[in-house]
Motif scaffolding. Structure first.
Motif, PDB file in Angstrom:
ATOM      1  N   ALA A  24      38.375  39.031  36.047  1.00 39.38           N
ATOM      2  CA  ALA A  24      39.569  39.212  36.876  1.00 39.38           C
ATOM      3  C   ALA A  24      40.658  39.795  35.997  1.00 39.38           C
ATOM      4  CB  ALA A  24      40.017  37.902  37.501  1.00 39.38           C
TER       5      ALA A  24
ATOM      6  N   ILE B  26      45.811  41.985  41.517  1.00 38.23           N
ATOM      7  CA  ILE B  26      44.754  41.281  40.803  1.00 38.23           C
ATOM      8  C   ILE B  26      43.400  41.661  41.404  1.00 38.23           C
ATOM      9  CG2 ILE B  26      43.791  39.016  40.278  1.00 38.23           C
ATOM     10  CD1 ILE B  26      46.631  37.969  40.175  1.00 38.23           C
ATOM     11  N   TYR B  27      42.483  42.037  40.526  1.00 32.11           N
ATOM     12  CA  TYR B  27      41.169  42.490  40.958  1.00 32.11           C
ATOM     13  C   TYR B  27      40.078  41.621  40.346  1.00 32.11           C
ATOM     14  CZ  TYR B  27      42.832  46.607  43.345  1.00 32.11           C
ATOM     15  OH  TYR B  27      43.432  47.444  44.248  1.00 32.11           O
ATOM     16  N   PHE B  28      38.944  41.610  41.054  1.00 27.21           N
ATOM     17  CA  PHE B  28      37.746  40.923  40.578  1.00 27.21           C
ATOM     18  C   PHE B  28      36.607  41.929  40.462  1.00 27.21           C
ATOM     19  CE2 PHE B  28      33.552  39.366  41.675  1.00 27.21           C
ATOM     20  CZ  PHE B  28      33.369  38.361  40.728  1.00 27.21           C
TER      21      PHE B  28
ATOM     22  N   LEU C 259      41.816  40.745  44.818  1.00 23.73           N
ATOM     23  CA  LEU C 259      42.089  39.348  45.142  1.00 23.73           C
ATOM     24  C   LEU C 259      43.500  39.173  45.681  1.00 23.73           C
ATOM     25  CD1 LEU C 259      40.436  37.528  42.097  1.00 23.73           C
ATOM     26  CD2 LEU C 259      39.569  37.683  44.438  1.00 23.73           C
TER      27      LEU C 259
ATOM     28  N   PRO D 214      45.612  35.786  36.350  1.00 21.08           N
ATOM     29  CA  PRO D 214      44.445  35.176  36.992  1.00 21.08           C
ATOM     30  C   PRO D 214      43.618  34.335  36.027  1.00 21.08           C
ATOM     31  CG  PRO D 214      43.995  37.479  36.505  1.00 21.08           C
ATOM     32  CD  PRO D 214      45.453  37.249  36.171  1.00 21.08           C
TER      33      PRO D 214
ATOM     34  N   LEU E 184      39.519  32.399  36.056  1.00 18.00           N
ATOM     35  CA  LEU E 184      38.228  32.322  36.731  1.00 18.00           C
ATOM     36  C   LEU E 184      37.445  31.115  36.221  1.00 18.00           C
ATOM     37  CD1 LEU E 184      36.945  36.020  36.707  1.00 18.00           C
ATOM     38  CD2 LEU E 184      37.458  34.678  38.745  1.00 18.00           C
TER      39      LEU E 184
ATOM     40  N   ALA F 270      38.783  31.516  41.682  1.00 18.24           N
ATOM     41  CA  ALA F 270      39.807  32.351  41.057  1.00 18.24           C
ATOM     42  C   ALA F 270      41.173  31.774  41.396  1.00 18.24           C
ATOM     43  CB  ALA F 270      39.708  33.794  41.554  1.00 18.24           C
TER      44      ALA F 270
ATOM     45  N   TRP G 288      45.527  32.134  40.564  1.00 18.47           N
ATOM     46  CA  TRP G 288      46.593  32.938  39.992  1.00 18.47           C
ATOM     47  C   TRP G 288      47.922  32.411  40.515  1.00 18.47           C
ATOM     48  CZ3 TRP G 288      43.137  34.601  43.662  1.00 18.47           C
ATOM     49  CH2 TRP G 288      43.649  34.976  44.896  1.00 18.47           C
TER      50      TRP G 288
END
Length: 424
Positions: free
Chosen positions: A303, A314-316, A332, A341, A343, A353, A355
């Motif tokens: 993340a 925010i990315y996964f 996300l 973030p 995980l 996840a 954040w």
């Protein structure tokens, strides 16, 4: 006890057609604990913080459960690193003991905080960054306890160049063999370049390994030039031995995406690879490091935060270390205030996840869950909030049980149990 009354705080969040619920975990003990913790924090904040050392009053607490279920935590107060523990999931903590025998300035910001790791024979390893007099400079420090936290070895400096420059943002891990890995961001090469009137972008990634349970460390080894300068490093375990590292790297002139590498006890065992391709161009450090879980069938859950023109928030993604391919990339959070973030993989198939986000009045911790290794995600839910200043959220686990670790000015330190429970 019926299923319905197992949820404390009177709150259950349904997860659509899958029929699962995310809630603050509860059993009788946990429900009692919440009230006890609240009362203790209020008493601590009001009466103790001005004079006594406490995890609720200290800065940047970081911790881990050992295999017996004891939660160990380190925090900084009055230029000392302290260790304490709880046998009841954060309701009560032991009397803190000092790790460093003499006071020294210690970095305590969310991205650059002390670390704690548990060894294979119950050793307690801690690392931190000692602030040096020069601006943005410091040394990587390490100490260990082999008597269940009753005493610690004299603090040693791990960076071996003898320079007063930036050695900061340490990351600490014990691998499956019990070897101890320390990685950090290092500006020794930048300093050398500047001395020769050359340019050097960013910092570098260095590491050292102890194969004798923290008694001694290998010489420092450089992993890569041109890391970003002020973002935390994510570190996790491959399925064999060694350490997997994810960090924000500077590609080309100023593209600040992420790179991945696997370190071994003697050398890098897998060359650095580019893990994220957002093409975020920024001539500054975002102070926003990534998160990563231990490998599962060769895949690492990752993340990260980006602010590229095409992708923001925010990315996964699921990263295959063998092929270097990232799959299941998904957003996300697009919220402008979403940050930092974390995980956790409590057990195979389940990913959590967390954040933080500021809604204009309060800081919230959001938690999302995936039951298929990140292919699909349930909508995030608020699991904690505060109206005052707060630390970064951390996710920790005891067996398959997940916890949110969060330190806030108003509420002190909280260790909040989390769970996914099936309705019906």
């Amino acid at each position: 006890m019926t299923r319905s009354n197992r949820f404390n705080f009177g709150r259950t969040v349904l997860f659509g057609v899958l029929g699962w619920s995310l809630a603050l975990y509860s059993d009788a003990e946990a429900t009692l604990s919440a009230g006890a913790v609240s009362a203790e924090i209020k008493q601590t904040q009001a009466e103790e913080c001005s004079s006594l050392v406490s995890v609720h009053c200290g800065a940047a607490p970081s911790g881990a459960f050992d295999e017996d279920g004891r939660y160990w935590v380190v925090f900084v107060q009055q230029e000392y690193l302290y260790l304490s523990y709880s046998d009841n999931q954060g309701v009560k903590f032991s009397t803190p003991i000092k790790v460093n025998s003499t006071p020294e300035p210690i970095y305590t910001d969310g991205e650059n905080r002390p670390k704690l790791a548990i060894g294979t024979d119950h050793e307690i390893y801690v690392s931190w960054t000692k602030r040096s007099p020069e601006r943005f400079s410091g040394d990587i420090r390490f100490s260990r306890s082999i008597d269940q936290g009753k005493s610690f070895s004299p603090a040693q400096t791990i960076n071996d160049d003898g320079l007063v420059t930036s050695h900061r943002f340490d990351a600490l891990l014990t691998d499956h063999r019990g070897d101890v890995y320390l990685a950090w961001l290092d500006k020794r090469d930048r300093q050398a370049a500047l001395a020769q009137n050359s340019t050097y972008t960013g910092a570098a990634l260095y590491y050292a390994v102890s194969t004798d349970k923290g008694v001694s460390f290998s010489p420092n080894q450089k992993v890569a030039d041109h890391s970003c300068e002020c973002c935390r490093i994510a570190i996790s375990r491959p399925e064999g031995s060694g350490a997997a590292i994810l960090w924000r790297h500077i590609f080309a002139t100023n593209t600040r995406d992420h790179a991945f590498v696997i370190l071994g006890p003697k050398a890098v065992t897998q060359a650095p690879q580019r893990a994220t391709v957002d093409n975020w161009q920024i001539d500054a450090c975002p102070h926003h490091g990534p998160a990563m879980t231990d490998a599962d069938n060769g895949h690492y859950a990752m993340a990260w935060f980006t602010n590229s023109p095409q992708r923001k928030g925010i990315y996964f993604g699921s990263y295959d270390a063998e092929t270097g391919i990232m799959t299941h990339q998904t957003s996300l959070s697009h919220s402008p205030g979403a940050s930092h973030p974390q995980l956790l993989r409590p057990h195979q198939g389940l990913l959590l996840a967390a954040w933080k986000v500021f809604d204009g009045q309060k800081t919230l911790i959001l938690l999302a869950a995936s039951e298929d290794n990140g292919i699909n995600w349930h909508p995030p839910q608020v699991v904690a909030k505060t109206e005052e200043a707060s630390d970064h959220p951390l996710l920790v686990q005891k067996g398959s049980q997940a916890y949110l670790s969060w330190h806030t000015k108003n509420e002190g330190f909280r260790l909040i149990p989390l769970s996914i429970q099936q309705e019906g």
